[in-house]
Design a protein around this motif. Structure first.
Motif, PDB file in Angstrom:
ATOM      1  N   ALA A 159       0.641  -4.358  -1.132  1.00  0.00           N
ATOM      2  CA  ALA A 159      -0.376  -4.097  -2.148  1.00  0.00           C
ATOM      3  C   ALA A 159       0.103  -3.105  -3.197  1.00  0.00           C
ATOM      4  O   ALA A 159      -0.272  -3.190  -4.373  1.00  0.00           O
ATOM      5  CB  ALA A 159      -1.651  -3.577  -1.489  1.00  0.00           C
ATOM      6  N   SER A 160       0.915  -2.133  -2.794  1.00  0.00           N
ATOM      7  CA  SER A 160       1.375  -1.110  -3.731  1.00  0.00           C
ATOM      8  C   SER A 160       2.595  -1.553  -4.525  1.00  0.00           C
ATOM      9  O   SER A 160       2.961  -0.902  -5.510  1.00  0.00           O
ATOM     10  CB  SER A 160       1.693   0.186  -2.971  1.00  0.00           C
ATOM     11  N   PHE A 161       3.223  -2.653  -4.142  1.00  0.00           N
ATOM     12  CA  PHE A 161       4.428  -3.120  -4.844  1.00  0.00           C
ATOM     13  C   PHE A 161       4.084  -3.984  -6.048  1.00  0.00           C
ATOM     14  O   PHE A 161       4.704  -3.868  -7.106  1.00  0.00           O
ATOM     15  CB  PHE A 161       5.316  -3.902  -3.873  1.00  0.00           C
ATOM     16  N   TYR A 162       3.078  -4.847  -5.912  1.00  0.00           N
ATOM     17  CA  TYR A 162       2.742  -5.798  -6.971  1.00  0.00           C
ATOM     18  C   TYR A 162       1.584  -5.269  -7.821  1.00  0.00           C
ATOM     19  O   TYR A 162       0.545  -4.875  -7.308  1.00  0.00           O
ATOM     20  CB  TYR A 162       2.365  -7.154  -6.362  1.00  0.00           C
ATOM     21  N   THR A 163       1.777  -5.305  -9.134  1.00  0.00           N
ATOM     22  CA  THR A 163       0.784  -4.709 -10.037  1.00  0.00           C
ATOM     23  C   THR A 163      -0.503  -5.522 -10.144  1.00  0.00           C
ATOM     24  O   THR A 163      -1.516  -5.002 -10.605  1.00  0.00           O
ATOM     25  CB  THR A 163       1.376  -4.537 -11.442  1.00  0.00           C
ATOM     26  N   MET A 164      -0.491  -6.778  -9.735  1.00  0.00           N
ATOM     27  CA  MET A 164      -1.723  -7.577  -9.810  1.00  0.00           C
ATOM     28  C   MET A 164      -2.717  -7.198  -8.717  1.00  0.00           C
ATOM     29  O   MET A 164      -3.882  -7.590  -8.782  1.00  0.00           O
ATOM     30  CB  MET A 164      -1.416  -9.072  -9.728  1.00  0.00           C
ATOM     31  N   TYR A 165      -2.285  -6.453  -7.715  1.00  0.00           N
ATOM     32  CA  TYR A 165      -3.207  -5.956  -6.701  1.00  0.00           C
ATOM     33  C   TYR A 165      -3.748  -4.614  -7.175  1.00  0.00           C
ATOM     34  O   TYR A 165      -3.012  -3.628  -7.267  1.00  0.00           O
ATOM     35  CB  TYR A 165      -2.504  -5.814  -5.355  1.00  0.00           C
ATOM     36  N   LYS A 166      -5.023  -4.566  -7.481  1.00  0.00           N
ATOM     37  CA  LYS A 166      -5.628  -3.385  -8.086  1.00  0.00           C
ATOM     38  C   LYS A 166      -6.327  -2.546  -7.022  1.00  0.00           C
ATOM     39  O   LYS A 166      -7.285  -3.003  -6.386  1.00  0.00           O
ATOM     40  CB  LYS A 166      -6.638  -3.791  -9.164  1.00  0.00           C
ATOM     41  N   ARG A 167      -5.873  -1.323  -6.858  1.00  0.00           N
ATOM     42  CA  ARG A 167      -6.517  -0.405  -5.924  1.00  0.00           C
ATOM     43  C   ARG A 167      -7.514   0.514  -6.625  1.00  0.00           C
ATOM     44  O   ARG A 167      -8.257   1.245  -5.969  1.00  0.00           O
ATOM     45  CB  ARG A 167      -5.460   0.400  -5.170  1.00  0.00           C
ATOM     46  N   ASP A 168      -7.518   0.482  -7.946  1.00  0.00           N
ATOM     47  CA  ASP A 168      -8.565   1.151  -8.726  1.00  0.00           C
ATOM     48  C   ASP A 168      -9.490   0.075  -9.273  1.00  0.00           C
ATOM     49  O   ASP A 168      -9.035  -1.028  -9.606  1.00  0.00           O
ATOM     50  CB  ASP A 168      -7.966   1.943  -9.892  1.00  0.00           C
ATOM     51  N   ARG A 169     -10.750   0.388  -9.407  1.00  0.00           N
ATOM     52  CA  ARG A 169     -11.696  -0.593  -9.934  1.00  0.00           C
ATOM     53  C   ARG A 169     -11.378  -0.892 -11.394  1.00  0.00           C
ATOM     54  O   ARG A 169     -11.130   0.015 -12.183  1.00  0.00           O
ATOM     55  CB  ARG A 169     -13.132  -0.097  -9.809  1.00  0.00           C
ATOM     56  N   THR A 170     -11.384  -2.163 -11.744  1.00  0.00           N
ATOM     57  CA  THR A 170     -11.184  -2.579 -13.125  1.00  0.00           C
ATOM     58  C   THR A 170     -12.519  -3.019 -13.716  1.00  0.00           C
ATOM     59  O   THR A 170     -13.508  -3.179 -13.007  1.00  0.00           O
ATOM     60  CB  THR A 170     -10.174  -3.737 -13.218  1.00  0.00           C
TER      61      THR A 170
END
Length: 275
Positions: free
Chosen positions: A129-140
């Motif tokens: 999850a932390s490697f790929y930028t399409m996985y968002k851990r902050d709300r968009t």
């Protein structure tokens, strides 16, 4: 003689205010990588690098978000996805999108649920999850606008298109407006070099975008607030030159800031979310 410039083309952002709220952890914001710009032919002008501030790279505060337990419908979707793979752990990436669709972003609960379903540790899930930028851990925001600034789009005024989006939305790269409506980011190549400059809204592609059309796109999202966004509709309204003629009409639309896949339940048609 050819030479390489290693000057970064993106300005640093001001650090966010620090929080002392309990349950917060500190995560370093990744440095934005410098772009190598080659002077391939005499007479081709390098872009003028934007000014850098003297501010250090800030610590970014990420509140610990437990999320919610998955519904039975989401679990059924997850089991159906896992059944397509010979090894359960191969389903991690689509399941992370499913987790995003469930909570609006990746939460600790969502990532733990993925780990339990495929039989690996939460740390292994986080590493993906932390490697790929399409996985968002902050709300968009409801609409995630992604503007390509890679080489082909850069040569076709990609930076100007991105700046037009930032200015019209009033949102800098990597941030979301106060209303939670629009998030803005610049991205590397999204596979539409022949139709540069390329822009996506919730991963729905628009090719041949100009700065003026980019501003119109932002105003349309702000004023109309469509329930779903469709690549064909937006291409007709805001696009220009395409990489090639699109032979098959796209009926599926994106319902949120994640890829539109029927297996994830993230697809809409005729402006409404499909079940």
């Amino acid at each position: 003689m050819s030479h390489i410039s290693t000057t970064s083309h993106r300005r640093w952002r001001r650090p966010r205010p620090r929080s002392t709220a309990p349950g917060c952890v500190f995560v370093l914001r990744p440095c934005q990588s410098a772009r190598l710009v080659a002077d391939l032919h005499n007479g081709i002008r390098h872009r003028t690098p934007r000014a850098l501030t003297d501010e250090p790279v800030p610590l970014r505060i990420r509140p610990v978000d437990q999320g919610k337990e998955w519904s039975e419908e989401t679990l059924e979707r997850a089991r159906a996805i896992i059944a397509r793979y010979p090894q359960k752990k191969s389903a991690v990436m689509p399941l992370l999108f499913l987790a995003m669709a469930e909570d609006g972003r990746l939460t600790s609960t969502g990532m733990r649920q993925v780990a339990d379903l495929v039989g690996i540790t939460p740390a292994q899930v986080l590493s993906v999850a932390s490697f790929y930028t399409m996985y968002k851990r902050d709300r968009t925001g409801k609409y995630l606008i992604s503007a390509c600034t890679s080489i082909s789009c850069m040569l076709a005024d990609g930076d100007e298109v991105f700046e037009a989006i930032e200015t019209e939305a009033g949102v800098p790269h990597g941030e979301t407006d106060e209303e939670g409506l629009i998030s803005v980011e610049h991205v590397e190549c999204i596979g539409a070099c022949g139709g540069a400059t390329a822009v996506q809204v919730n991963y729905e592609l628009i090719e041949g975008v100009t700065p003026e059309k980019a501003r119109e796109l932002v105003r349309w999202l702000q004023q109309e607030r469509p329930q779903t966004v469709n690549t064909d509709q937006m291409q007709e309204m805001f696009g220009g030159r395409r990489s090639f003629d699109w032979a098959i009409a796209e009926e599926d639309s994106a319902v949120g800031p994640f890829p539109a896949f029927p297996s994830l339940g993230t697809v809409g048609r005729n402006g409404e979310r499909s079940q």
